[in-house]
Scaffold this motif. Structure first.
Motif, mmCIF file in Angstrom:
data_model
loop_
_atom_site.group_PDB
_atom_site.id
_atom_site.type_symbol
_atom_site.label_atom_id
_atom_site.label_comp_id
_atom_site.label_asym_id
_atom_site.label_seq_id
_atom_site.Cartn_x
_atom_site.Cartn_y
_atom_site.Cartn_z
ATOM 1 N N TRP A 197 12.751 8.781 2.310
ATOM 2 C CA TRP A 197 12.516 8.773 3.753
ATOM 3 C C TRP A 197 12.647 7.350 4.302
ATOM 4 O O TRP A 197 13.355 7.103 5.283
ATOM 5 N N THR A 198 11.971 6.401 3.664
ATOM 6 C CA THR A 198 11.986 5.009 4.130
ATOM 7 C C THR A 198 13.352 4.366 3.932
ATOM 8 O O THR A 198 13.876 3.690 4.819
ATOM 9 N N TYR B 273 2.373 -0.919 11.352
ATOM 10 C CA TYR B 273 3.301 0.044 11.928
ATOM 11 C C TYR B 273 4.301 0.542 10.870
ATOM 12 O O TYR B 273 4.634 1.734 10.827
ATOM 13 N N CYS B 274 4.765 -0.380 10.025
ATOM 14 C CA CYS B 274 5.706 -0.004 8.966
ATOM 15 C C CYS B 274 5.045 0.954 7.988
ATOM 16 O O CYS B 274 5.665 1.952 7.577
ATOM 17 N N LEU C 77 4.617 14.135 7.421
ATOM 18 C CA LEU C 77 4.606 15.139 8.488
ATOM 19 C C LEU C 77 5.842 16.018 8.437
ATOM 20 O O LEU C 77 5.840 17.166 8.889
ATOM 21 N N ILE D 116 2.568 2.953 8.629
ATOM 22 C CA ILE D 116 2.389 4.237 9.325
ATOM 23 C C ILE D 116 3.699 5.028 9.331
ATOM 24 O O ILE D 116 3.717 6.243 9.120
ATOM 25 N N PHE D 117 4.824 4.320 9.554
ATOM 26 C CA PHE D 117 6.133 4.993 9.548
ATOM 27 C C PHE D 117 6.407 5.610 8.177
ATOM 28 O O PHE D 117 6.873 6.757 8.077
ATOM 29 N N LEU E 232 4.277 6.593 5.853
ATOM 30 C CA LEU E 232 3.395 7.741 5.631
ATOM 31 C C LEU E 232 3.722 8.900 6.568
ATOM 32 O O LEU E 232 3.417 10.062 6.257
ATOM 33 N N SER E 233 4.351 8.591 7.713
ATOM 34 C CA SER E 233 4.699 9.674 8.653
ATOM 35 C C SER E 233 5.719 10.633 8.056
ATOM 36 O O SER E 233 5.903 11.749 8.549
ATOM 37 N N GLY E 234 6.393 10.201 6.988
ATOM 38 C CA GLY E 234 7.319 11.095 6.313
ATOM 39 C C GLY E 234 6.642 12.347 5.800
ATOM 40 O O GLY E 234 7.283 13.407 5.650
ATOM 41 N N LEU F 263 8.843 9.917 -0.062
ATOM 42 C CA LEU F 263 8.504 8.776 0.802
ATOM 43 C C LEU F 263 9.474 7.628 0.594
ATOM 44 O O LEU F 263 9.827 6.910 1.537
#
Length: 497
Positions: A118-119, A443-444, A453, A446-447, A449-451, A115
């Motif tokens: 990713w970020t 939103y940040c 997926l 969520i982005f 945590l979307s890693g 994570l």
């Protein structure tokens, strides 16, 4: 008999020549080419960007007066030093490149590390690189458009040229990138010296009005002080850059802590002295109204040589962008090597010994980030994530004191220091959200945590069709770029304190 002896001698000579040739050929891996001076220049050169020359007014705005403003700049330097000391222990304990990624993986496992990568790889590093080059482009264009703002197209085109130039330099040679960093660090220290000396001269002539009663009008609001700290620490960001290149650092057990203990206090002294110099020539009102503080100072004090200030600001931003590109490439490389990014990103140039695919990938992402109208807003919302990872890294140090007692620790800081960093990080993460809660922070999150997926199918399950799809792409890119996978994993340095 003689013929047999001759053949035997030739065989021995051939074997010796082959062994000698093998010894002369470098392994396809990152080479240890960064010394102490280059390490210091990497820290100083990345930390000192355009911020101290353009907008130190944010700290003054929230602190309310000259005295608290100078105290905030000093406190931020102390906090950056304490954080870097934590990283010195981590970097000499785990001698892998990649900075926080390597430490989070050791302490908390692959998911937290993924994570982070990713970020940082997808947003924080490339967008910061883009912002620095956009600042460079604005200053470079300004003399050609007197009295008006330069066209957006021109600024963004020049920013793209700067990104491609810096990426090319870093792809060509580690030594060349280090020489560029050393040169531009020297240039920015020179302009800081000029500003400080000019300030001392003004002080000697009695220009002390703005420094008298320096605490008058200061704020007592905890929220305002927090925002002042937040802006000051943003200017100090980059204190952890050397940990991204530990594998390329000569004798990291000695040079990593030494570079930190020399580089960050040097930056702190520079920042405080430059701010004092500003206040010798400008009132607080003048400073708050100035679009670029150093340029205003130069126009008032250095005329007719005031043109050197914007020139050296360009040098400063170029050096900062070069350092950012250098370290971002190493994070991408390590993520690829650990299987958290596509395999090709962990390959190394067989001729240049640089992480060519990783550098090119970071450069392409940065080019994408110069296209939006305003990416500063994006960085502001994601900066809370950066301090969240700083806090997690400090917590990792505390956790490994109990879970990884067997690890060798050439540098060992008092446990209260990482504890303090965890508390400061929590405050800096929560303060902007509590002060002005906005959906963008959600939103940040969520982005980030979307890693998961991507992590679950690609890394955890290792879905076969994805790897089959990537295999021919990797092969063709390997041939095109002349790169190969690293021959060895990280070597432990034999020299220890």
């Amino acid at each position: 008999m003689e013929t047999h002896s001759l053949r035997k001698r030739e065989s021995r000579n051939g074997s010796a020549d082959h062994t000698k040739h093998k010894q002369n050929v470098k392994a396809t891996m990152l080479q240890k080419e960064i010394g102490l001076v280059s390490g210091i220049c990497m820290i100083v050169g990345t930390m000192i960007g355009s911020g101290i020359f353009i907008s130190p007014k944010s700290v003054l705005l929230y602190s309310g007066a000259v005295g608290p403003c100078l105290l905030i700049w000093t406190a931020c330097g102390v906090l950056a030093t304490l954080g870097a000391l934590c990283y010195a222990e981590l970097g000499t304990m785990i001698t892998k490149s990649g900075g926080e990624y390597s430490y989070l993986k050791e302490a908390f496992g692959p998911i937290v590390a993924y994570l982070y990568s990713w970020t940082t790889v997808m947003v924080l590093k490339p967008s910061a690189f883009a912002i620095i080059t956009l600042s460079l482009a604005e200053y470079a264009c300004a003399p050609f458009y007197p009295g008006c703002s330069p066209p957006i197209v021109v600024v963004k085109s020049l920013s793209a040229v700067a990104i491609m130039t810096i990426v090319t330099v870093n792809c060509l040679s580690v030594k060349l990138a280090s020489y560029v960093q050393n040169f531009f660090t020297g240039a920015k220290l020179l302009i800081i010296l000029i500003i400080v000396v000019a300030g001392i001269v003004l002080l000697a002539h009695g220009n002390t009005e703005n420094l008298s009663n320096s605490f008058e009008g200061s704020t007592t609001s905890v929220g305002a002080i927090g925002l002042a700290l937040y802006n000051g620490l943003w200017a100090y960001d980059g204190w952890n850059q050397l940990n991204f290149i530990t594998e390329e650092l000569k004798n990291p057990y000695r040079n990593l802590p030494l570079a930190i203990l020399i580089g960050i206090p040097l930056v702190t002294v520079c920042y405080v002295m430059v701010n004092i110099a500003y206040f010798t020539a400008m009132t607080t009102t003048d400073l708050l109204l100035s679009p670029a503080v150093a340029v205003t100072f130069g126009d008032r004090v250095l005329y007719p040589m005031s043109w050197i200030v914007p020139l050296f600001v360009i040098f400063s931003t170029f050096g900062s962008a070069n350092g950012s590109c250098f370290t971002a490439g190493r994070l991408i490389y390590v993520s690829g090597r650990e299987g958290h990014m596509v395999k090709i990103l962990s390959f190394i140039s067989v001729k240049r010994y640089t992480p060519l695919p990783a550098l090119m990938f970071g450069g392409m992402l940065s080019l994408c980030y110069i296209l939006p109208a305003d990416i500063n807003t994006l960085i502001n919302y994601f900066s809370f994530a950066q301090w969240g990872f700083y806090g997690l890294t400090a917590l990792a140090l505390i956790v490994m004191r109990f879970t990884r007692k067997e690890l060798h620790r050439p540098v060992k800081v008092p446990i209260v220091i990482p504890g303090l960093m965890v508390l400061v990080s929590c405050y800096l993460v929560l303060a902007p959200i509590i002060d002005k809660p906005k959906l963008e922070y959600l939103y940040c999150a969520i982005f980030i945590l979307s890693g998961l997926l991507i992590y679950y199918p690609c890394v955890h399950l290792k879905v076969s069709w994805i790897h089959r799809l990537m295999r021919p792409i990797t092969m063709h890119l390997q041939l095109l770029l002349e790169v190969a996978p690293p021959e060895e994993t990280v070597e432990e340095d034999d020299q220890k304190l």
